[in-house]
Motif scaffolding. Structure first.
Motif, PDB file in Angstrom:
ATOM      1  N   ARG A   1       0.877  -1.273   0.015  1.00 50.92           N
ATOM      2  CA  ARG A   1       0.075   0.064   0.033  1.00 50.92           C
ATOM      3  C   ARG A   1       0.884   1.283  -0.115  1.00 50.92           C
ATOM      4  N   LEU A   2       0.454   1.990  -0.673  1.00 57.30           N
ATOM      5  CA  LEU A   2       1.221   3.481  -0.764  1.00 57.30           C
ATOM      6  C   LEU A   2       0.481   4.468   0.113  1.00 57.30           C
TER       7      LEU A   2
ATOM      8  N   ALA B   1       5.048   7.791   0.734  1.00 61.27           N
ATOM      9  CA  ALA B   1       5.370   8.583  -0.764  1.00 61.27           C
ATOM     10  C   ALA B   1       6.192   9.735  -0.318  1.00 61.27           C
ATOM     11  N   ALA B   2       6.255  10.363   0.761  1.00 61.47           N
ATOM     12  CA  ALA B   2       6.900  11.249   1.524  1.00 61.47           C
ATOM     13  C   ALA B   2       8.328  10.979   1.383  1.00 61.47           C
ATOM     14  N   LEU B   3       8.482   9.665   2.087  1.00 56.93           N
ATOM     15  CA  LEU B   3       9.802   8.985   2.526  1.00 56.93           C
ATOM     16  C   LEU B   3      10.554   8.763   1.109  1.00 56.93           C
ATOM     17  N   ALA B   4       9.952   8.075  -0.045  1.00 61.12           N
ATOM     18  CA  ALA B   4      10.609   7.662  -1.131  1.00 61.12           C
ATOM     19  C   ALA B   4      10.831   9.082  -1.748  1.00 61.12           C
ATOM     20  N   GLY B   5      10.000  10.053  -1.618  1.00 55.74           N
ATOM     21  CA  GLY B   5      10.387  11.241  -2.276  1.00 55.74           C
ATOM     22  C   GLY B   5      11.787  12.066  -1.664  1.00 55.74           C
ATOM     23  N   ALA B   6      11.889  11.799  -0.369  1.00 57.47           N
ATOM     24  CA  ALA B   6      12.911  12.187   0.394  1.00 57.47           C
ATOM     25  C   ALA B   6      14.374  11.489  -0.392  1.00 57.47           C
ATOM     26  N   GLY B   7      14.073  10.016  -0.218  1.00 54.99           N
ATOM     27  CA  GLY B   7      15.216   9.248  -0.488  1.00 54.99           C
ATOM     28  C   GLY B   7      15.884   9.813  -2.081  1.00 54.99           C
TER      29      GLY B   7
ATOM     30  N   TRP C   1      12.743  18.977   0.332  1.00 52.08           N
ATOM     31  CA  TRP C   1      11.852  19.172  -0.978  1.00 52.08           C
ATOM     32  C   TRP C   1      11.504  17.930  -1.584  1.00 52.08           C
ATOM     33  N   GLY C   2      12.322  17.019  -1.434  1.00 56.58           N
ATOM     34  CA  GLY C   2      11.710  15.631  -2.009  1.00 56.58           C
ATOM     35  C   GLY C   2      10.683  15.085  -1.370  1.00 56.58           C
ATOM     36  N   ALA C   3      10.558  15.057   0.040  1.00 59.48           N
ATOM     37  CA  ALA C   3       9.628  14.795   0.898  1.00 59.48           C
ATOM     38  C   ALA C   3       8.351  15.549   0.671  1.00 59.48           C
ATOM     39  N   VAL C   4       8.473  16.846   0.549  1.00 62.29           N
ATOM     40  CA  VAL C   4       7.134  17.749   0.183  1.00 62.29           C
ATOM     41  C   VAL C   4       6.787  17.400  -1.075  1.00 62.29           C
ATOM     42  N   PHE C   5       7.502  17.132  -2.137  1.00 61.81           N
ATOM     43  CA  PHE C   5       7.055  16.978  -3.386  1.00 61.81           C
ATOM     44  C   PHE C   5       6.371  15.537  -3.655  1.00 61.81           C
ATOM     45  N   GLY C   6       7.116  14.795  -2.685  1.00 63.55           N
ATOM     46  CA  GLY C   6       6.575  13.435  -3.014  1.00 63.55           C
ATOM     47  C   GLY C   6       5.102  13.156  -2.432  1.00 63.55           C
ATOM     48  N   ALA C   7       5.063  13.917  -1.020  1.00 58.64           N
ATOM     49  CA  ALA C   7       3.545  13.966  -0.472  1.00 58.64           C
ATOM     50  C   ALA C   7       2.543  14.673  -1.357  1.00 58.64           C
ATOM     51  N   ILE C   8       2.975  15.655  -1.978  1.00 53.52           N
ATOM     52  CA  ILE C   8       2.221  16.474  -2.690  1.00 53.52           C
ATOM     53  C   ILE C   8       1.690  15.742  -4.016  1.00 53.52           C
TER      54      ILE C   8
END
Length: 153
Positions: free
Chosen positions: A56-57, A62-68, A103-110
């Motif tokens: 499940r996503l 999603a924020a964690l993946a974006g942070a990576g 910024w990766g976490a923010v954009f991943g969550a958005i």
């Protein structure tokens, strides 16, 4: 029997393999025998897309993946800018890394929130075929058959 691939000269099937690796080994054997492999094509028959669901996503995932992803990008930018820093280059690298994570976490969550729940899972996709044909331009087909029949498996 000649097969039309809609481009290039007519080709003939010289061998069929149930796995791609077998077809790849056959082309490698042809290459080792100095056969002109630019006249060879591997064609998968009855191809299907198989999507394996991993989990499940959620927005936090999603924020964690974006942070990576952002961490790698930020690190790259930090290193590139750090090269030109006269002093304290490591501060530029650390700042790039931290900014990339945030910024990766923010954009991943958005990005996940914008899907509106239409795809709340992660997956991997692969293409699978029932058989893999080795096609060879018609003028070279007999030689390819001969080489494949005499070559060690």
């Amino acid at each position: 029997m000649p097969i039309d691939l809609h481009s290039g000269p007519p080709a003939e099937a010289v061998a069929t393999y149930p796995q791609y690796e077998g077809a790849q080994r056959a082309v490698d054997r042809l290459s080792d025998a100095e056969f002109p492999v630019s006249h060879v094509t591997i064609v998968g028959e009855n191809v299907r897309l198989v999507e394996r669901i991993l989990g499940r996503l959620t927005t936090p995932r999603a924020a964690l993946a974006g942070a990576g992803s952002g961490a790698w990008f930020g690190l790259l930018i930090g290193v590139l800018l750090g090269i030109f820093a006269v002093s304290a280059w490591w501060k530029v690298v650390v700042f790039g890394l931290v900014a990339g994570v945030v910024w990766g976490a923010v954009f991943g969550a958005i990005a996940h929130a914008m899907t509106g729940g239409r795809r709340d899972f992660t997956s991997t996709s692969t293409l699978q075929a029932d058989d893999y044909l080795i096609l060879v331009d018609a003028e070279y087909a007999d030689e390819a058959r001969r080489l494949l029949s005499t070559a060690a498996p």
